[in-house]
Design an enzyme around this catalytic site. Structure first.
Site, short mmCIF file in Angstrom:
data_model
loop_
_atom_site.label_atom_id
_atom_site.label_comp_id
_atom_site.label_asym_id
_atom_site.label_seq_id
_atom_site.Cartn_x
_atom_site.Cartn_y
_atom_site.Cartn_z
CG HIS A 1 -114.67 -49.52 -4.45
ND1 HIS A 1 -114.28 -50.65 -3.76
CD2 HIS A 1 -115.95 -49.27 -4.08
CE1 HIS A 1 -115.28 -51.08 -3.02
NE2 HIS A 1 -116.31 -50.27 -3.18
CG LEU A 2 -112.06 -42.62 -4.61
CD1 LEU A 2 -111.66 -41.30 -5.29
CD2 LEU A 2 -112.22 -42.40 -3.13
CG HIS A 3 -119.01 -45.95 -3.89
ND1 HIS A 3 -119.92 -46.82 -4.46
CD2 HIS A 3 -118.34 -46.66 -2.96
CE1 HIS A 3 -119.80 -48.01 -3.89
NE2 HIS A 3 -118.84 -47.95 -2.97
N GLY B 1 -120.49 -51.33 5.11
CA GLY B 1 -121.11 -51.93 3.93
C GLY B 1 -120.14 -52.25 2.81
CB ILE C 1 -123.14 -53.52 -11.74
CG1 ILE C 1 -123.77 -54.39 -12.80
CG2 ILE C 1 -123.40 -54.03 -10.33
CD1 ILE C 1 -123.15 -55.78 -12.89
P1 AMP Z 1 -118.83 -51.40 -1.66
O1 AMP Z 1 -120.11 -51.87 -1.04
O2 AMP Z 1 -118.38 -50.04 -1.18
O3 AMP Z 1 -117.74 -52.44 -1.56
O4 AMP Z 1 -119.15 -51.16 -3.20
C1 AMP Z 1 -119.13 -52.18 -4.13
C2 AMP Z 1 -119.84 -51.64 -5.34
O5 AMP Z 1 -119.51 -52.44 -6.46
C3 AMP Z 1 -121.36 -51.65 -5.22
O6 AMP Z 1 -121.86 -50.33 -5.39
C4 AMP Z 1 -121.80 -52.58 -6.34
O7 AMP Z 1 -123.00 -52.17 -6.96
C5 AMP Z 1 -120.63 -52.51 -7.30
N1 AMP Z 1 -120.44 -53.66 -8.13
C6 AMP Z 1 -120.52 -54.98 -7.79
N2 AMP Z 1 -120.28 -55.76 -8.84
C7 AMP Z 1 -120.01 -54.94 -9.88
C8 AMP Z 1 -119.67 -55.14 -11.25
N3 AMP Z 1 -119.55 -56.38 -11.77
N4 AMP Z 1 -119.49 -54.06 -12.03
C9 AMP Z 1 -119.62 -52.82 -11.52
N5 AMP Z 1 -119.91 -52.56 -10.25
C10 AMP Z 1 -120.12 -53.60 -9.44
#
Ligand code: AMP
Ligand code: ZN
Length: 128
Positions: free
Chosen positions: A114-116, A107, A45
């Site tokens: 989740h994999l970024h 962070g 997002i």
């Molecule tokens: P992390 O900080 O590694 O836990 O990554 C969480 C990720 O989820 C961040 O990059 C956010 O931008 C993303 N995120 C949070 N809410 C949503 C959502 N509703 N849809 C898609 N991505 C999201």
């Protein structure tokens, strides 16, 4: 702590409150680009690169520290799926980065692994 109403434990409570479980169950909308029986991929997002896709197991696993032996194949599938998406998005040969944040200092904000998948621009090292 066990849930007095359902008789189930912490894991179910975590799933009920988990944003990515809600996306997996389609209770929260997301731009989903891939789905199979075990894995879901959707666009971040708040993208940090031209390509920023999240690849998640449908099974709720809070952090990398919670991966068990029975998850071996699933974790393999996550990486395989990320690679396929990278190819589809045309960044496989140029290069891309897969990031998994674990716990606060890294962070991690969403406690469902989740994999970024990040790409489409030059990635810096060391990361911030
Ligand atoms: P992390 O900080 O590694 O836990 O990554 C969480 C990720 O989820 C961040 O990059 C956010 O931008 C993303 N995120 C949070 N809410 C949503 C959502 N509703 N849809 C898609 N991505 C999201
Ligand atoms: Zn979850």
């Amino acid at each position: 702590m066990r849930n007095w109403r359902t008789g189930t434990g912490k894991r179910e409570d975590e799933m009920t409150n988990c944003l990515f479980c809600k996306i997996i169950s389609k209770k929260v909308p997301a731009k989903i680009i891939f789905e199979d029986e075990g894995v879901l991929a959707f666009e971040d997002i708040d993208p940090q690169a031209p390509v920023h896709t999240l690849v998640v197991p449908k099974k709720h696993i809070a952090t990398t520290l919670d991966i068990s032996n029975e998850d071996d194949a699933l974790i393999g599938r996550l990486f395989q799926t990320a690679g396929k998406i990278a190819k589809e998005k045309g960044i496989a040969e140029r290069g891309f980065r897969l990031v998994v944040n674990t716990n606060p200092e890294a962070g991690q904000e969403v406690y469902h692994i989740h994999l970024h998948l990040l790409g489409g621009r030059h990635m810096h090292w060391p990361p911030g």
